[in-house]
Scaffold this motif. Structure first.
Motif, mmCIF file in Angstrom:
data_model
loop_
_atom_site.group_PDB
_atom_site.id
_atom_site.type_symbol
_atom_site.label_atom_id
_atom_site.label_comp_id
_atom_site.label_asym_id
_atom_site.label_seq_id
_atom_site.Cartn_x
_atom_site.Cartn_y
_atom_site.Cartn_z
ATOM 1 N N CYS A 49 -11.906 -8.300 3.643
ATOM 2 C CA CYS A 49 -10.647 -8.351 2.892
ATOM 3 C C CYS A 49 -10.038 -6.949 2.804
ATOM 4 O O CYS A 49 -8.845 -6.757 3.032
ATOM 5 N N ALA A 50 -10.905 -5.970 2.463
ATOM 6 C CA ALA A 50 -10.406 -4.591 2.392
ATOM 7 C C ALA A 50 -9.856 -4.178 3.750
ATOM 8 O O ALA A 50 -8.796 -3.543 3.845
ATOM 9 N N GLY A 51 -10.570 -4.578 4.807
ATOM 10 C CA GLY A 51 -10.109 -4.259 6.161
ATOM 11 C C GLY A 51 -8.758 -4.881 6.465
ATOM 12 O O GLY A 51 -7.908 -4.271 7.117
ATOM 13 N N ALA A 52 -8.551 -6.098 5.953
ATOM 14 C CA ALA A 52 -7.275 -6.776 6.191
ATOM 15 C C ALA A 52 -6.125 -5.980 5.555
ATOM 16 O O ALA A 52 -5.048 -5.841 6.151
ATOM 17 N N PHE A 53 -6.372 -5.443 4.357
ATOM 18 C CA PHE A 53 -5.342 -4.595 3.742
ATOM 19 C C PHE A 53 -5.112 -3.338 4.582
ATOM 20 O O PHE A 53 -3.984 -2.879 4.745
ATOM 21 N N ALA A 54 -6.198 -2.793 5.121
ATOM 22 C CA ALA A 54 -6.069 -1.584 5.940
ATOM 23 C C ALA A 54 -5.234 -1.855 7.184
ATOM 24 O O ALA A 54 -4.539 -0.972 7.683
ATOM 25 N N VAL A 55 -5.287 -3.092 7.689
ATOM 26 C CA VAL A 55 -4.460 -3.447 8.849
ATOM 27 C C VAL A 55 -2.995 -3.233 8.493
ATOM 28 O O VAL A 55 -2.229 -2.616 9.243
ATOM 29 N N VAL A 56 -2.605 -3.721 7.310
ATOM 30 C CA VAL A 56 -1.202 -3.624 6.900
ATOM 31 C C VAL A 56 -0.839 -2.183 6.541
ATOM 32 O O VAL A 56 0.114 -1.606 7.071
ATOM 33 N N TYR A 57 -1.629 -1.577 5.642
ATOM 34 C CA TYR A 57 -1.320 -0.225 5.190
ATOM 35 C C TYR A 57 -1.346 0.755 6.371
ATOM 36 O O TYR A 57 -0.489 1.625 6.500
ATOM 37 N N GLY A 58 -2.370 0.603 7.204
ATOM 38 C CA GLY A 58 -2.542 1.529 8.321
ATOM 39 C C GLY A 58 -1.366 1.495 9.285
ATOM 40 O O GLY A 58 -0.956 2.518 9.824
ATOM 41 N N TRP A 59 -0.807 0.311 9.484
ATOM 42 C CA TRP A 59 0.318 0.189 10.426
ATOM 43 C C TRP A 59 1.443 1.145 10.028
ATOM 44 O O TRP A 59 2.042 1.796 10.876
ATOM 45 N N PHE A 60 1.706 1.251 8.738
ATOM 46 C CA PHE A 60 2.745 2.173 8.256
ATOM 47 C C PHE A 60 2.261 3.624 8.352
ATOM 48 O O PHE A 60 2.987 4.503 8.786
ATOM 49 N N CYS A 61 1.032 3.828 7.910
ATOM 50 C CA CYS A 61 0.546 5.211 7.757
ATOM 51 C C CYS A 61 0.487 5.970 9.075
ATOM 52 O O CYS A 61 0.825 7.146 9.119
ATOM 53 N N VAL A 85 5.156 -0.937 -9.360
ATOM 54 C CA VAL A 85 5.065 -0.971 -7.905
ATOM 55 C C VAL A 85 6.357 -0.515 -7.257
ATOM 56 O O VAL A 85 6.359 0.024 -6.160
ATOM 57 N N VAL A 86 7.473 -0.705 -7.961
ATOM 58 C CA VAL A 86 8.756 -0.617 -7.280
ATOM 59 C C VAL A 86 8.978 0.751 -6.652
ATOM 60 O O VAL A 86 9.464 0.863 -5.532
ATOM 61 N N GLU A 87 8.538 1.829 -7.340
ATOM 62 C CA GLU A 87 8.770 3.150 -6.757
ATOM 63 C C GLU A 87 7.995 3.336 -5.467
ATOM 64 O O GLU A 87 8.454 3.986 -4.537
ATOM 65 N N PHE A 88 6.801 2.734 -5.416
ATOM 66 C CA PHE A 88 6.006 2.881 -4.206
ATOM 67 C C PHE A 88 6.571 2.044 -3.066
ATOM 68 O O PHE A 88 6.501 2.430 -1.903
ATOM 69 N N LEU A 89 7.148 0.888 -3.426
ATOM 70 C CA LEU A 89 7.807 0.089 -2.393
ATOM 71 C C LEU A 89 8.992 0.856 -1.830
ATOM 72 O O LEU A 89 9.203 0.917 -0.617
ATOM 73 N N ILE A 90 9.775 1.471 -2.742
ATOM 74 C CA ILE A 90 10.917 2.261 -2.283
ATOM 75 C C ILE A 90 10.444 3.374 -1.356
ATOM 76 O O ILE A 90 10.990 3.605 -0.282
ATOM 77 N N MET A 91 9.351 4.022 -1.765
ATOM 78 C CA MET A 91 8.841 5.124 -0.961
ATOM 79 C C MET A 91 8.386 4.651 0.418
ATOM 80 O O MET A 91 8.716 5.269 1.436
ATOM 81 N N ALA A 92 7.662 3.551 0.454
ATOM 82 C CA ALA A 92 7.186 3.056 1.744
ATOM 83 C C ALA A 92 8.378 2.738 2.647
ATOM 84 O O ALA A 92 8.405 3.100 3.821
ATOM 85 N N LEU A 93 9.388 2.100 2.069
ATOM 86 C CA LEU A 93 10.562 1.754 2.876
ATOM 87 C C LEU A 93 11.276 3.011 3.373
ATOM 88 O O LEU A 93 11.634 3.113 4.548
ATOM 89 N N GLN A 136 -5.602 5.391 16.125
ATOM 90 C CA GLN A 136 -5.610 5.775 14.711
ATOM 91 C C GLN A 136 -5.529 4.550 13.810
ATOM 92 O O GLN A 136 -6.171 4.481 12.761
ATOM 93 N N TRP A 137 -4.760 3.587 14.238
ATOM 94 C CA TRP A 137 -4.627 2.352 13.461
ATOM 95 C C TRP A 137 -5.987 1.659 13.381
ATOM 96 O O TRP A 137 -6.445 1.242 12.309
ATOM 97 N N ALA A 138 -6.636 1.550 14.531
ATOM 98 C CA ALA A 138 -7.961 0.912 14.562
ATOM 99 C C ALA A 138 -8.931 1.675 13.654
ATOM 100 O O ALA A 138 -9.741 1.070 12.948
#
Lengths: 625, 233, 249
Positions: free
Chosen positions: A405-417, A281-289, A516-518
């Motif tokens: 549940c999948a939607g809840a993850f999309a809330v978090v991921y989408g905020w960044f994307c 995971v660590v490389e993806f965390l670095i990338m997101a940051l 877009q987030w929605a």
């Protein structure tokens, strides 16, 4: 950690970084000049590894044999890259970016099966490097001599590349074309030749990266996608098109991974944290940051503005509900005449149809290409399985709660994307999908790790395959109808408006990012529904439902059908799923067949199947008139 | 040398060139005048193949070129200097020149770095400076020098005086006269009438995508109503 | 200047150390047509983009009806009653002409968040009224992607009018249009501006349009205002002539 072990982890990290750097530098070089996101770059790495294995066997396990094998393998992979460029990509440089992407997916499939045909499905463990199999003692710890050599190779290649790019005419042309290829053409430089040469160098780097790994990692058929994910992360963290950035990023990520392994499990404030499990995971965390802080990567610059005016996207035609009714009646009728096998295949198809329609929603009308849509499909599937098995929810409840549940993850991921756009956005979606995959893959106690979750069967009243098919049809059909309806609502129009002209959308008061987030959350939830229905139809789930392969399958379905039409993704999902099933029953090499078919379609119908058929019908009508 | 007949071109869906015809003979400096937005730049881009010609003919040294790719046109000996200069900012002066290099053409003047530094002495002192760290005037000289490295027979110059200080404009005029002395043809776009008068033999006036006037600089100089109508405010 | 709709004072902007706009001040009153002209690269577009929040000025004040709007996003500026058209038209090419205008009307009414209602049911008469005003009603059903350039400019004007603006910012409103259309479009704009008491600030390179339609003209050169006044005053100004014809030293 003691000082000695810190140094050792550092060295481990640097050794791993070298190959990562080589493969990423090649990807970055190719992207910089051609603007093609080459998904097949990981496949070239894999070929390098396999090629080196066979060549060493042929040339003998001597230092001379080993090193000639590495060099010859790298050069051969370079030629393979040239072949790909000349036969496929050169013909579609003017096609939309997404079609170029589809073509590179197809190449991935073909290369995977070529490797399967030539080298078989078993992992192949290569020999240690002759003459370098001993270990060197540093601060009382033993380090393989080969690792030390690898540590040196990274900077050496960086230096050679730097010399090539700054001291030769070719290098000046490459750097100039990265900034403004139209101007380079106006100065008399033949782009086609330049592109071919860049593909050669980039592919040699990928091949060399693979070949050098032969003493460290077995050649296997999963390397293509796992390496491309790593290479994407490194190029994006370093900044697209920046070789120095790729080097820096490779080192940061290589070292971070090594330290995660080295630290192992630590207890902080009574909480047990397993750092070794963080490795994936660590490389993806670095990338997101990095992407949130520096949207163009560490050493990247904003991409040069494309000087070519893209054709406008044609208007979307509203669905014909009477036609839809006919289709629904047909689909309801099928199990009455068809056998159990067809019913099961149709169940798969309706699940993937909703998956593809939700992906189409976000990448077509909403204009945000996702390389990691499987995240929501897979999270929906896992949520369904876990709610059912571990939380003891009734099947019906699990089926319906899982999408949320999948939607809840999309809330978090989408905020960044939604903060990014274009290739960077696509890469970030891929990163989130890989994070999800890694968590599922490693969290044995909850998710069952690589084995997955078993015994997720529907309730008794749904156990019959035909009944379950009707349930799937109802759930997924409703989901598709809902998404299509939304596309023609004020919300859907606002998304399309924002895709057409973010400038104008902002100028008439639309908070585009919010919309877009929605949209992200909406499609995440519905892809989750597809996953949830899919899970109960199979009775078990495995991490492959979240894998890159699943994400690319979705992309292929959408692009195959045609991203500019409403029904395209459904047609694409049906044809792809059916074709894969048929071909897979006749040959072990179904991927190569699929890849060949896709390449044929890409070269013949650059608008996708439904788009291409529409164009044909249009031409025919014109001839009649 | 270069002849354009009835050229139409679009930018997106905007109909920018609406039938442009013009000619540049060997060894001649021709100015294309007009206010901004008149279609001057698009005319040059369209000749160079950078904006596709929707209709019309472009002939260069007896060869039809309106369907060729820009690099092929460049290799025939037609050089293009863009208005925005489009210097490769990461590349040094020497590297920018290297990108422009083509092999010598028998019947066209042959340029080397040293000859170009003689033509543009400001550049000689900054061979290793990245293009992004040069002033506007220096970039303008570099972009012309870069195109000359291709040893062209004819050069399309888009607004060579734009945004330059008067002293640099003077130098630029001198350089263009030198090119003419070498036997090159030059077709340049200009808004600056005085600059054009200093360098050009003939002029065309473009207005709203069409040629409104074609004649010698002397004819243009004697017709004040023409200037008022198409060039002044 | 208490009746100024827009008041700009000491506007500055530099890109990477290069000065694009320096110390620009002007004001515009309701119902007035003010033209901003200048040669290529004078800083007109930069100036424009600072007025509606596309760019943030390095220094200076932009007051809309007395309220400082520096630092607001474009969408917030729009909500305060500023309509905008772009040099290169920005419309929603996959939507029809009517839908483009309806989009602005839905947004103005805050009704874009509905998921199930069908878009296009509401604000149809309002959209058609705006389209009739700009002469585009007969093409209401066509997608913007197939329109002629001049017609796109009209659609943009209709969209800019959808929030009943008090100020219209029009960047090169007639660029790419046929000569006859240009004056017609700006006459139309001027008529609407006077009838609805809208202030209009526009940049333009067609001098026929500028001198026939503007009430006042301000001239920008290399980032600075070098002249301002009625068309006759500007035409007679020696500085302006030098900028347009080149100086003879």
């Amino acid at each position: 950690m003691s000082f000695a072990s810190i140094i050792i982890q550092l060295l481990n990290g640097l050794a791993a970084a070298s190959s990562l750097f080589l493969v990423s530098a090649g990807l970055s070089l190719i992207f910089g000049v051609t603007r093609i996101v080459n998904f097949a770059h990981g496949s070239l790495y894999m070929l390098g590894l396999y090629g080196a294995y066979s060549l060493i066997e042929a040339l003998g396990r001597t230092p001379l044999g080993f090193w000639s094998a590495v060099v010859v393998a790298a050069l051969a992979v370079g030629l393979a890259g040239v072949l790909i460029e000349m036969l496929v990509l050169r013909r579609i440089y003017r096609a939309p970016e997404l079609f170029q992407l589809l073509a590179t997916f197809a190449v991935v499939l073909v290369i995977k099966d070529i490797a399967l045909f030539v080298w078989g499905a078993e992992d192949l463990v290569g020999p240690r490097a002759p003459g370098l199999s001993m270990a060197v003692e540093i601060l009382g710890k033993r380090i393989p001599a080969y690792d030390l050599l690898l540590i040196a190779i990274g900077p050496v290649v960086l230096g050679v590349l730097w010399l090539l790019l700054t001291r030769t005419r070719w290098g000046a042309l490459v750097r100039a074309a990265t900034q403004d290829r139209e101007m380079v053409g106006a100065l008399g430089v033949d782009q086609a030749k330049l592109f071919t040469s860049v593909f050669f160098v980039g592919s040699v780097l990928a091949g060399l990266g693979g070949a050098l790994q032969i003493p460290r990692e077995p050649a296997n058929l999963d390397l293509d996608l796992s390496v491309i994910a790593d290479a994407f992360v490194i190029t994006v963290v370093g900044g697209l098109g920046s070789i120095g950035g790729a080097f820096l990023a490779a080192i940061i990520i290589g070292v971070a991974k090594a330290f995660c392994i080295g630290i192992g499990t630590v207890t902080w404030f009574g909480l047990e944290i397993s750092f070794s499990k963080l490795t994936l995971v660590v490389e993806f965390l670095i990338m997101a940051l990095v992407l949130v802080a520096r949207p163009y990567g560490l050493l990247g610059k904003p991409q040069a503005v494309q000087r070519v005016a893209a054709d406008p996207v044609p208007p979307l035609t509203a669905p014909s509900w009477s036609m839809a009714l006919v289709w629904v009646m047909l689909l309801v009728g099928v199990p009455l005449v068809a056998d159990r096998y067809v019913t099961i295949l149709l169940t798969d198809i309706v699940c993937f149809a909703l998956f593809a329609v939700s992906l189409h929603f976000i990448m077509g009308p909403a204009g945000m290409v996702s390389f990691g849509h499987a995240a929501y499909f897979g999270l929906g599937a896992y949520a369904a399985g876990l709610l059912f098995k571990r939380a003891g929810l009734p099947m019906e409840a699990a089926l319906l709660v899982a999408p949320l549940c999948a939607g809840a993850f999309a809330v978090v991921y989408g905020w960044f994307c939604v903060r990014l756009s274009g290739v960077y956005l696509a890469m970030l979606t891929l990163a989130f999908a890989q994070i999800s995959w890694s968590i599922v893959f490693q969290w044995d106690s909850v998710t069952g790790g690589s084995n997955g979750v078993f015994g997720i069967w529907p309730s008794a009243w749904l156990a019959d395959k035909t009944t379950y098919y009707y349930l799937a049809l109802a759930c997924c059909g409703t989901g598709i109808a809902f998404l299509w309806r939304v596309l023609f609502s004020p919300f859907g129009f606002a998304l399309r408006a924002g895709r057409d002209s973010p400038l104008r959308a902002e100028a008439i008061g639309i908070d585009l990012r919010g919309f877009q987030w929605a949209a992200f959350v909406l499609v995440g939830t519905l892809a989750g529904l597809a996953g949830s229905v899919y899970a109960f139809s199979k009775g078990s789930i495995s991490p492959s439902t979240i894998s890159i392969g699943q994400s690319t399958d979705g992309l292929i379905m959408v692009l195959l059908g045609g991203v500019e039409t409403l029904t395209g993704p459904v047609v694409g999902a049906a044809i792809y799923t059916w074709l894969r099933d048929v071909v897979a029953r006749h040959t072990e090499f179904w991927r190569a067949v699929m890849g060949g078919v896709i390449l044929l379609i890409v070269l013949l119908f650059p608008q996708g199947l439904v788009g291409g058929l529409k164009a044909l019908v249009f031409r025919w009508q014109e001839r009649q008139a | 040398m270069l002849s354009v007949k009835g050229l139409h071109a679009f930018y997106g869906r905007a109909h920018i060139l609406q039938g442009v015809s013009l000619e540049a003979r060997a060894g001649e400096v021709v100015a294309l005048l007009g206010r901004n937005g008149a279609g001057k730049s698009t005319a040059l881009k369209s000749i160079m193949g950078l904006v596709p010609a929707a209709r019309g003919e472009v002939t260069f040294e007896g060869r039809r070129i309106e369907r060729l790719l820009p690099y092929r046109i460049a290799r025939l000996g037609l050089g293009y200097v863009p208005e925005e200069r489009r210097i490769f900012t990461d590349l040094t002066v020497m590297e920018n020149l290297e990108v422009g290099r083509q092999s010598a053409r028998g019947d066209a003047p042959v340029w080397t770095e040293e000859r170009l530094f003689a033509l543009f002495p400001n550049l000689a002192g900054m061979r290793d400076r990245p293009g992004g760290r040069m002033s506007g005037g220096e970039q303008q000289m570099l972009t012309i020098a870069r195109t000359l490295m291709g040893n062209p027979r004819c050069v399309l110059l888009d607004e060579p005086s734009e945004g330059l200080a008067p002293i640099i404009v003077e130098q630029m005029a001198h350089s263009i006269r030198t090119l003419k002395g070498e036997g090159l043809s030059v077709l340049l776009c200009e808004q600056n009438l005085h600059f054009s008068q200093a360098v050009a033999d003939r002029a065309y006036i473009v207005e709203k995508g069409q040629i409104r006037f074609g004649g010698t600089m002397a004819e243009l100089a004697s017709d004040s109503s023409l200037r008022e109508q198409y060039l002044s405010v | 200047m208490s009746d100024a709709v827009l008041q700009v004072e000491g506007l500055h902007k530099a890109f990477g150390g290069v000065r694009a706009v320096a110390d620009v001040s002007f004001a515009i009153t309701a119902g007035e047509m003010l033209a901003l002209i200048g040669p290529n690269g004078a800083g007109k577009s930069t100036c424009f983009n600072m007025l509606n929040g596309q760019l943030t000025p390095d220094a200076g004040i932009v007051r809309l009806a007395g309220r400082d709007i520096v630092g607001l996003r474009p969408r917030a500026v729009w909500r305060l009653g500023v309509g905008r058209t772009f040099q290169i038209t920005a419309t929603f090419v996959s939507l029809s002409v009517r839908e483009n205008v309806q989009m602005a009307l839905y947004s103005h009414a805050g009704r874009l968040r509905s998921l199930l209602q069908r878009f296009g049911a509401a604000f149809r008469p309002e959209a058609d009224a705006l389209l009739a005003q700009v002469g585009m009603l007969d093409q209401a059903e066509r997608p913007c992607g197939v329109l002629a350039y001049g017609d796109l400019k009209r659609v943009e004007l209709a969209m800019a009018l959808a929030n009943a603006p008090r100020l219209l910012l029009m960047d090169e409103p007639t660029a790419g249009m046929a000569p006859k259309e240009r004056v017609a479009l700006m006459e139309l704009t001027a008529g609407l501006a006077r009838a609805r008491n809208i202030a209009v600030l526009f940049t333009e390179h067609d001098m026929d349009v500028v001198f026939s339609q503007a009430d006042r003209i301000i001239v920008l050169d290399r980032g600075q205002l070098i002249a301002g006044g009625t068309p006759a005053e500007v035409r007679a100004n020696a500085n302006v002539r030098a900028v347009y014809l080149g100086s003879a030293h």
